[in-house]
Design an enzyme around this catalytic site. Structure first.
Site, PDB file in Angstrom:
ATOM      1  CB  SER A 229      -0.961  -0.064   1.193  1.00 44.12           C
ATOM      2  OG  SER A 229      -1.993   0.866   1.093  1.00 44.12           O
ATOM      3  CG  ASP A 455      -5.989  -2.923  -3.943  1.00 44.85           C
ATOM      4  OD1 ASP A 455      -6.610  -2.104  -3.240  1.00 44.85           O
ATOM      5  OD2 ASP A 455      -4.884  -3.383  -3.625  1.00 44.85           O
ATOM      6  CG  HIS A 485      -5.391  -2.789   0.314  1.00 49.13           C
ATOM      7  ND1 HIS A 485      -5.021  -2.131  -0.824  1.00 49.13           N
ATOM      8  CD2 HIS A 485      -4.720  -2.183   1.337  1.00 49.13           C
ATOM      9  CE1 HIS A 485      -4.170  -1.159  -0.531  1.00 49.13           C
ATOM     10  NE2 HIS A 485      -3.965  -1.183   0.779  1.00 49.13           N
TER      11      HIS A 485
END
Length: 516
Positions: A229, A455, A485
């Site tokens: 991320s 995602d 994610h």
């Protein structure tokens, strides 16, 4: 209002514990450097229980086979322009390699995203997922500067944060817009009052320099890195600053480094709307009846009506708080971070339709870093501080109003929330650094860049943009056709084979591999 759907690795373990309960050392030392910071020796000890700013909870459980997690504090310059000046303490955690010393490669450093997430608490929560990597690496993570025990940014107290997260984040008239702007300014003023010393020093470039110091203190010639991320943005900035020091690096759930904050928020609006549609399709395609709608469109329509109704009249949540429109949207978004959470989302929606907002509020609390006792981690404060220090644009109410049609077209459900989150840096005490990060890394070793087609928080297109921005011959793209994610933690065998082969044996996958 902070971005309610910030790109980060969701706190899956903590959330699952909170939901199941309903349904059934490291220190911030400061001082002055008397010698080269890279010459320091770390004192590894048994890890204490996480601090409140890290999210609280129990000390990490022993590793499989009886190994122990160890914690230490690394000294880093407060201001990298004065490397031998005042220092701050950065909290580190590690699990020593389980393999033979002769096969050890070095330390594999993890950043799980946010910005604002505590690596000291997250690595043990997901540590078993990286057992294979531990056969040749010490697994290491840390609280980046401004986070948790690493000179953590402080803004409002727990009672004030309860009110902050209950506010109407999608104002419908001038009075509500004024209240949202006032609340944002009040929050940001509290950050300056309580954290003035550290606020100018929490940029991603500062954290990247900390990682290079960490590499040296851990005794590695090259950086071995796993970024998830926001951790992919941090990794890209590191590769830009220190291209010759990149050893083997993996970027998973990739932030698009070419976008402005507005473009990033608009991309998230599309991503969460796509994920919601995937949830709805999954629910209504099962053999048994979907309890929250007859068709995928019906599911989305009912959720839209729920949010509209909650805007007018909240329902009871976790006493004494009520489930507001903002909390419900936040909880729905949290559940979309992982397909494993879709059953919780179904349960939460069912209950909310019957006037019980507790499940959606628990999901929202997890997103916001609130524990069962009402204590907050500093993830929101750190998230805003880092983003506002990194991002140059300062959006106004007029800017948001002009862009609302585009956000609503991208996501009827989440568009307003993400558009209004753009004012979170209003009157911030520190000037933002740039429109977007510089990740050009000519001369770097290959970096494996993984994009997930489903995602919600870091849309798939960001992986290709990262590959292009890193420069020719650096980024190697891998596509995972999945949900949630990130890709590695999905357990997909194809993804794990590619990542493990690269990190453990230096085998660079062929560009363009597709895993499903």
């Amino acid at each position: 209002m902070p971005n309610p759907f910030r790109p980060r690795a969701a706190a899956l373990t903590a959330t699952a514990l909170l939901l199941s309960s309903l349904m059934s050392g490291c220190s911030d030392d400061s001082g002055s450097a008397e010698e080269d910071p890279s010459a320091q020796k770390l004192s590894w000890q048994d890890c204490p229980a996480p601090s409140g700013s890290e999210g609280g909870g129990e000390a990490p459980s022993p590793l499989p086979g009886g190994g122990a997690w160890q914690c230490a504090t690394m000294k880093a310059p407060l201001d990298w322009a004065e490397p031998k000046g005042e220092t701050i303490g950065l909290a580190l955690i590690r699990a020593k390699t389980s393999g033979a010393a002769s096969r050890r490669i070095g330390s594999l450093i993890f950043n799980f995203g946010g910005p604002g997430g505590s690596g000291v608490t997250t690595l043990p929560a997901f540590g078993t997922d990286y057992a294979t990597l531990r056969t040749r690496y010490d697994l290491v993570s840390f609280d980046p500067r401004g986070v948790g025990r690493s000179a953590g940014v402080r803004c409002e107290d727990d009672e004030q944060l309860d009110a902050y997260f209950q506010q109407d984040a999608t104002p419908d008239d001038a009075a509500e817009r004024s209240e949202l702007l006032d609340n944002t300014r009040e929050f940001n003023a509290a950050c300056e009052k309580n954290s003035k010393r550290v606020l100018p020093r929490v940029r991603t470039t500062d954290a990247a320099r900390d990682m290079d110091l960490m590499r040296q203190v851990l005794g590695d010639d090259k950086l071995y890195y796993f970024g998830i991320s926001y951790g992919t943005e941090l990794g890209g900035v590191y590769a830009h600053l220190f291209p010759k020091k990149v050893g083997r690096a993996v970027f998973d759930a990739v932030v698009d480094p070419t976008q402005t904050p507005e473009q990033g928020s608009l991309g998230q609006a599309k991503g969460f709307q796509l994920a919601l549609g995937n949830f709805a399709e999954n629910c209504t395609s099962k053999t048994e009846d979907c309890p929250v709608g007859d068709t995928a469109q019906d599911v989305e329509d009912r959720i839209a009506k729920l949010l509209k109704d909650l805007d007018a009249k909240p329902v009871p949540g976790i006493f004494p708080r009520e489930l507001t429109q903002s909390a419900a949207a936040n909880g729905i978004a949290q559940a979309l971070y992982s397909q494993d959470f879709w059953p919780y989302l179904t349960e939460g929606l069912e209950r909310a339709y019957d006037g019980d907002g507790r499940v959606l509020m628990l999901l929202s609390d997890s997103m916001n870093g609130r524990d069962q006792n009402g204590g907050y981690s500093n993830i929101t404060a750190a998230n805003i501080a880092i983003n506002c220090s990194d991002q140059k644009p300062r959006y106004t109410v007029a800017d948001v109003e002009a862009r609302l049609p585009a956000f609503r077209a991208a996501s009827p459900l989440f568009g307003d929330f993400l558009a209004w989150s753009m004012i979170s840096c209003t009157d911030w005490a520190v000037r933002g650094a740039a429109d977007h990060p510089d990740v050009g890394a000519t001369g770097s070793a290959p970096i494996l860049v993984i994009g997930n087609t489903g995602d919600p928080a870091t849309p798939y297109e960001g992986a290709r943009k990262m590959v292009g921005a890193l420069g020719e011959g650096v980024g190697v793209e891998l596509t995972y056709k999945g949900q949630g994610h990130g890709a590695y933690d999905s357990g997909n065998r194809c993804v794990r084979t590619a990542v493990n082969g690269y990190l453990l044996n230096g085998k660079v996958p062929a560009a363009g591999i597709v895993c499903s």
